[in-house]
Structure formats: C-alpha cells, structure tokens
Design an enzyme around this catalytic site. Structure first.
Site, PDB file in Angstrom:
ATOM      1  N   GLU A 177      -0.527   1.489  -0.025  1.00 56.30           N
ATOM      2  CA  GLU A 177      -1.258   0.354  -0.607  1.00 56.30           C
ATOM      3  C   GLU A 177      -2.720   0.321  -0.155  1.00 56.30           C
ATOM      4  OE1 GLU A 177       0.315  -3.567   0.303  1.00 56.30           O
ATOM      5  OE2 GLU A 177      -1.138  -4.544  -0.999  1.00 56.30           O
ATOM      6  N   LYS A 219       0.665   1.464  -4.503  1.00 55.49           N
ATOM      7  CA  LYS A 219       0.507   0.019  -4.759  1.00 55.49           C
ATOM      8  C   LYS A 219      -0.986  -0.317  -4.757  1.00 55.49           C
ATOM      9  CE  LYS A 219       1.835  -4.537  -2.970  1.00 55.49           C
ATOM     10  NZ  LYS A 219       2.923  -5.319  -2.398  1.00 55.49           N
TER      11      LYS A 219
HETATM   12  P1  13P Z   1      -0.087 -10.264  -3.334  1.00 53.84           P
HETATM   13  O1  13P Z   1       0.638  -9.924  -4.611  1.00 53.84           O
HETATM   14  O2  13P Z   1      -0.023 -11.723  -2.976  1.00 53.84           O
HETATM   15  O3  13P Z   1      -1.468  -9.680  -3.299  1.00 53.84           O
HETATM   16  O4  13P Z   1       0.737  -9.569  -2.180  1.00 53.84           O
HETATM   17  C1  13P Z   1       1.118  -8.273  -2.339  1.00 53.84           C
HETATM   18  C2  13P Z   1       1.103  -7.596  -1.043  1.00 53.84           C
HETATM   19  O5  13P Z   1       2.100  -7.079  -0.623  1.00 53.84           O
HETATM   20  C3  13P Z   1      -0.152  -7.552  -0.287  1.00 53.84           C
HETATM   21  O6  13P Z   1      -0.015  -6.646   0.768  1.00 53.84           O
END
Ligand code: 13P
Length: 343
Positions: A177, A219
């Site tokens: 991510e 992600k």
């Molecule tokens: P949000 O969808 O609230 O951005 O959270 C996703 C997430 O896992 C952030 O690390």
C-alpha cells in the site's frame, strides 16, 4: 508455502464482486473515530465495534478478507472465539496490519517513512499461527510543490519490498500500500504524476527483491484532486486518470488492485470504483476495494456504541458492502441507495 498457495489466496481476495474491509486502525486512530460519536474507547468497546462487522450475516458474499490490527487478532469474541476464527467461520480470510506506522523521515522530517522491519519475520510467523493469511503495510507519500522527495519515495518503496518478500517467505500474501495523500491543493494532474512515480519506484523495488507478483495485491490511492484543490473533477475523469496511471505502471502479473478510500466519502468511493470498472479497454487485474472509512462510517453512526443499535449498524455495513461489491463488478447505480433497495 508453495507459490500456488499464495496465488490462490491473492485470487480469493479479489474474486468477482468481492473486496476487503480494512478494520486495522491503530488504538489511537480508532479511539478518535469512536470519540467523534461519543463512544468511550476501551479494549471491550473496540472489540464489540469490530465484532459488529465480522459477524454481519451473509457478509462474505461481498467481503473476502478483513485486515485486523495487533490488538484485535489477539482478542476473543463475546462468545469466546478467537477473532480470526470468527472470520474464518464466515468464509472470510483473516488479515493483519504489520507496519509500525509512518514516522518522520530523517533528513526530510516533513515527510514520513514507514517503520517495522526489525523483527518482522518473527512477528509474521506469530500472526500466521494466530490465523492470518495475508498482511498489509502502508507507506504515505505527501504531495506539495517540492514533495515528495526522491528519498521519501525510494526508502518507502524499499521498505514495502522488504516487507512483501518476508510475507511471502512466511506464506502470507502481502498487500502493498503506497498511499499518495489527498491532503493539499494539488491538481489531479499532479496526483497522477506523483502516483506514477511512486508506483514505478515500488515495482522496481519489488522486482529487485524478487517479490512474486502473482502472490500479492496492490492497494493504491485513486488518482484524484487534492482535497483543497479549487478544481474538483468529475467521476469519469477520476476513473480515466486512475486507470491510465495503473496501466502505465502496474504489471499484469499482479492479480488485483484494491483501492483505499483515503478520505473520500462513501458515495464517492463507490461511484469512482464503479466508473473505473465501467471504462472500456484492457483491465488486466481485478479492480476492487479495501476500504476503511468508506465501509465503516455509516455503520459507526448507526451503531453509536449502543447494543440496541447493533443490528442497524450491521444493516448499514451490509448495504455499503453490497454497493461496493456491485461497483467492483461495474454494476452500481444510484437506485441502489433508495430506501426500498436497502431492505
Ligand atoms: P481508508 O479506506 O479509510 O483510507 O483506509 C484504508 C486503509 O487501510 C488505510 O491504510
């Protein structure tokens, strides 16, 4: 762990019409979210809150996996069952956030580098024994006139790759991510440029460190105007810019891309995902969701910490997950938000 097992887990997480619930807020963050609804944050209220989502009836039609954090994976449900087992019984894969948070980057302290590599192999082993099948590590990249620095992009990309290859060694599918933040007044064009640079650096690092692309998920943020930008573009333009950027930078070997919501409201997050899936042309990965706030906010407001509202909270979560599932199939429409469609 054989590579086919990693591939099976990654593919199950992005099966048609399924996405991930991110319920991995740290204790200080979830305390803030509960506090906004005047709910006291204790180990018990946090468990009840998470359990509300995990035990929603028939939610596995829409939710393939849930990301927990350290406290939750060690907790037991009201019935005395380990939380990972609660999820597995529903047909949902248990996941775990394994980074230790974004800390000021030495040399450029307005930026952040995500920490948590020391001792990670042992922690992954333990989480796997506690039932986790996949993991998450979040890097944050701020956008400004002179940001991000190349240092910030490269150190975060390196750490994401170190984390990802350790996860695969331990049989856990890594969710990688790299979040380019919406904070700021930058344009969507600037977001696209930075997101492209970041993805390029991340996939270079993943390649250098021999991460098995078929056994991971990406992600990313959507490509979107900064929150304070005076030009807020329409849904179609977000979709086109996002898909263009992903096509340029994400290898087709990656089975799925699961977006974060990043501060978009729940309706915007649903509409954007649907618009991306409705675009013509090649989409060689599954495009789905791994939302935190966008999946939880309505349920939290409906629940407000009261036992008598638990069903209402679960109904709100079920509804949002159903809409996001439809969006992942490109089949969401505003008619799904009407009162009659909610029943
Ligand atoms: P949000 O969808 O609230 O951005 O959270 C996703 C997430 O896992 C952030 O690390």
């Amino acid at each position: 762990m054989r590579s086919t097992d990693l591939t099976d887990i990654a593919q199950a997480l992005v099966a048609d019409g399924k996405g991930i619930l991110a319920a991995d807020e740290t204790v200080p963050t979830v305390t803030k979210r509960l506090g906004a609804q005047r709910i006291e944050s204790t180990a018990d209220t946090r468990r009840t809150y998470r359990e509300m989502f995990f035990t929603t009836s028939e939610i596995a039609q829409f939710i393939s996996g849930v990301i927990m954090q350290d406290e939750t994976i060690r907790q037991k449900s009201a019935q005395g069952m380990a939380m990972a087992d609660v999820l597995s019984r529903q047909g949902i894969l248990p996941g775990i956030k394994v980074d230790n948070g974004a800390k000021p980057l030495a040399g450029s302290p307005v930026e952040k580098v995500t920490e948590g590599l020391d001792g990670l192999r042992e922690r992954l082993e333990e989480y796997r024994d506690l039932g986790a099948r996949f993991a998450k590590w979040r890097a944050v990249i701020a956008v400004g006139d002179t940001l991000p620095s190349a240092t910030c992009v490269n150190v975060n990309a390196h750490a994401l790759a170190r984390y990802a290859v350790l996860c695969q060694e331990q049989g856990l599918v890594p969710i990688v991510e790299p979040e380019v933040l919406m904070d700021g007044s930058h344009t969507i064009e600037r977001c696209e440029e930075v997101t492209g640079e970041v993805l390029h650096a991340v996939f270079n690092a993943l390649y250098d460190q021999k991460v098995f692309l078929e056994g991971m998920l990406l992600k990313p943020n959507m490509v979107i105007s900064g929150k304070e930008c005076t030009i807020q573009v329409d849904t179609e333009e977000v979709a086109r810019a996002t898909l263009r950027c992903l096509r340029r930078h994400v290898p087709t070997a990656v089975p799925g891309i699961v977006f974060l919501s990043g501060g978009q409201d729940h309706l915007a997050a649903t509409k954007h995902l649907c618009a991306i899936n409705q675009l013509d042309g090649p989409k060689p990965w599954q495009l789905s969701f791994s939302y935190g706030r966008a999946l939880q906010d309505e349920a939290l407001i409906a629940w407000r910490g009261k036992a008598e509202n638990l069903k209402a909270g679960q109904q709100a979560f079920y509804h949002r997950a159903k809409c996001d599932s439809a969006a992942a199939l490109g089949r969401y429409g505003p008619a799904m938000e009407t009162d009659s469609a909610r029943i």
